[in-house]
Design an enzyme around this catalytic site. Structure first.
Site, short mmCIF file in Angstrom:
data_model
loop_
_atom_site.label_atom_id
_atom_site.label_comp_id
_atom_site.label_asym_id
_atom_site.label_seq_id
_atom_site.Cartn_x
_atom_site.Cartn_y
_atom_site.Cartn_z
CB THR A 22 24.11 18.58 -62.49
OG1 THR A 22 24.37 17.26 -62.02
CG2 THR A 22 23.36 18.23 -63.95
CG ASP A 102 23.85 14.52 -55.69
OD1 ASP A 102 22.82 14.88 -56.06
OD2 ASP A 102 24.59 14.01 -56.48
C1 SIN Z 1 23.57 17.43 -59.43
O1 SIN Z 1 24.41 18.67 -59.41
O2 SIN Z 1 22.58 17.59 -59.67
C2 SIN Z 1 24.37 16.17 -59.12
C3 SIN Z 1 25.89 16.12 -59.03
C4 SIN Z 1 26.49 17.01 -58.16
O3 SIN Z 1 25.92 17.12 -56.91
O4 SIN Z 1 27.58 17.42 -58.31
#
Ligand code: SIN
Length: 336
Positions: A22, A102
């Protein structure tokens, strides 16, 4: 490897290894939901962070640009081997890995056990994409670079910086699905705090990591496969047999203190003769799992102590690169 800002000989040299997430995500201007993770590259990501050039000379390398749910063991091997190679250079002072949140805690623990340097290794990410109003990525990245450039940061193993907190790779957990304060180490506490670019340390993990860890992935192109079976009321025991067909080890995300039903125990006992180790972890995510005399009398059952199921999987995977001996794997879980 690209040099991102003009070199200042007064400053430390920090390498950012970008993997996506993200923090490199984009979506509808201002919004925090329905975006695409891993969409901007390292140069654009770094350009969004004010004053980074005041705290370090930044070099960047794009290892991947994916949602962290698509991170694989191949990415882990690439990261560990790249850090091990670059850390031998005198002019490299520390590392920052940008990563989706994640699975960030898994990559952090893998690197904690496999990088062979005491130069700082810091992982970070963001809960809001780069296009959100008040994106959290820039401050997390700024503080991670500051931590990697600090003399105080050596010897802590792989660390995670998130929302002003510093956490050990071993103990960090994602604890919220959407809020920016998404990481914690629950009962073990944080290692310290970041205030602007200054780290304040208060704790240290005593568990072996980095140069004190016995694991070395140099030259490895693949790792043993370990699967996680999640127990719940009425959970189908045939999942154990299924995993036994295609895995070298199994981790149970058990109930309470790593427990499961009698029909699961029956299946697990059957693996004793096949030499497949079964680590009993817990879906609770807090507390300790010790030897249970009724379950662990079967010579393939090993308690995970305080490791979560995904982290138990990492330790069992690395243990299996060294040995298949049950007592030795049991010792490794007690020690790490
Ligand atoms: C995030 O980064 O918060 C969710 C998506 C991911 O883990 O790449």
């Amino acid at each position: 490897m690209i040099q991102i800002n003009p070199k200042n000989s007064e400053l430390k040299n920090i390498i950012i290894l970008a993997t996506g997430g993200t923090i490199a995500g984009t979506g509808e201007e201002g919004k925090t939901t329905n975006y695409t993770a891993g969409n901007i590259d390292i140069e654009v990501l770094v350009s969004s962070v004010r004053n980074l050039d005041k705290i370090a000379n930044i070099y960047g390398e794009q290892i991947a640009n994916v949602d962290s749910n698509d991170i694989t063991m191949n990415h882990w091997l690439t990261l560990a081997n790249r850090i091990n190679e670059l850390s031998k250079q005198d002019d490299v002072d520390g590392f920052v890995i940008t990563h989706g949140t994640d699975t960030l805690e898994e990559t952090a623990y893998f690197l904690d056990l496999t990088v062979k340097t005491d130069k700082p290794v810091v992982l970070t990410g963001a809960m809001r994409p780069s296009t959100a109003t008040s994106a959290d990525g820039p401050l997390n990245l700024y503080q991670s670079v500051a931590l990697a450039a600090s003399d105080l940061s050596r010897g802590h193993g792989a660390m995670v910086v998130f929302s002003d907190g510093i956490y050990s790779g071993r103990n960090v957990q994602k604890i919220n699905t959407f809020k920016t304060n998404a990481f914690n180490s629950i009962e073990f506490g944080c290692l310290g705090y970041m205030r602007d670019n200054i780290p304040f340390f208060f704790n240290k993990s005593i568990k072996p990591h980095t140069i004190y860890s016995q694991f070395d992935v140099t030259g490895l192109t693949e790792l043993p496969k370990v699967s996680i079976a999640y127990f719940h009321i009425d959970a189908d025991p045939s999942i154990i047999d299924y995993f036994a067909q295609n895995s070298e080890g199994i981790v149970i995300a058990g109930a309470g203190s790593g427990t499961f039903s009698s029909n699961w125990l029956e299946e697990i006992r059957n693996l004793e003769t096949k030499g497949i180790p079964v680590v009993r972890s817990s879906r609770i995510g807090n507390g300790i799992i010790l030897t249970d005399s009724t379950i662990d009398k079967y010579s393939n059952c090993i308690p995970s102590y305080t490791l979560s199921p995904p982290k138990s999987r990492i330790l069992l995977t690395l243990a299996l690169t060294k040995t298949k001996d049950y007592s030795e794997i049991k010792r490794i879980f007690a020690e790490y």
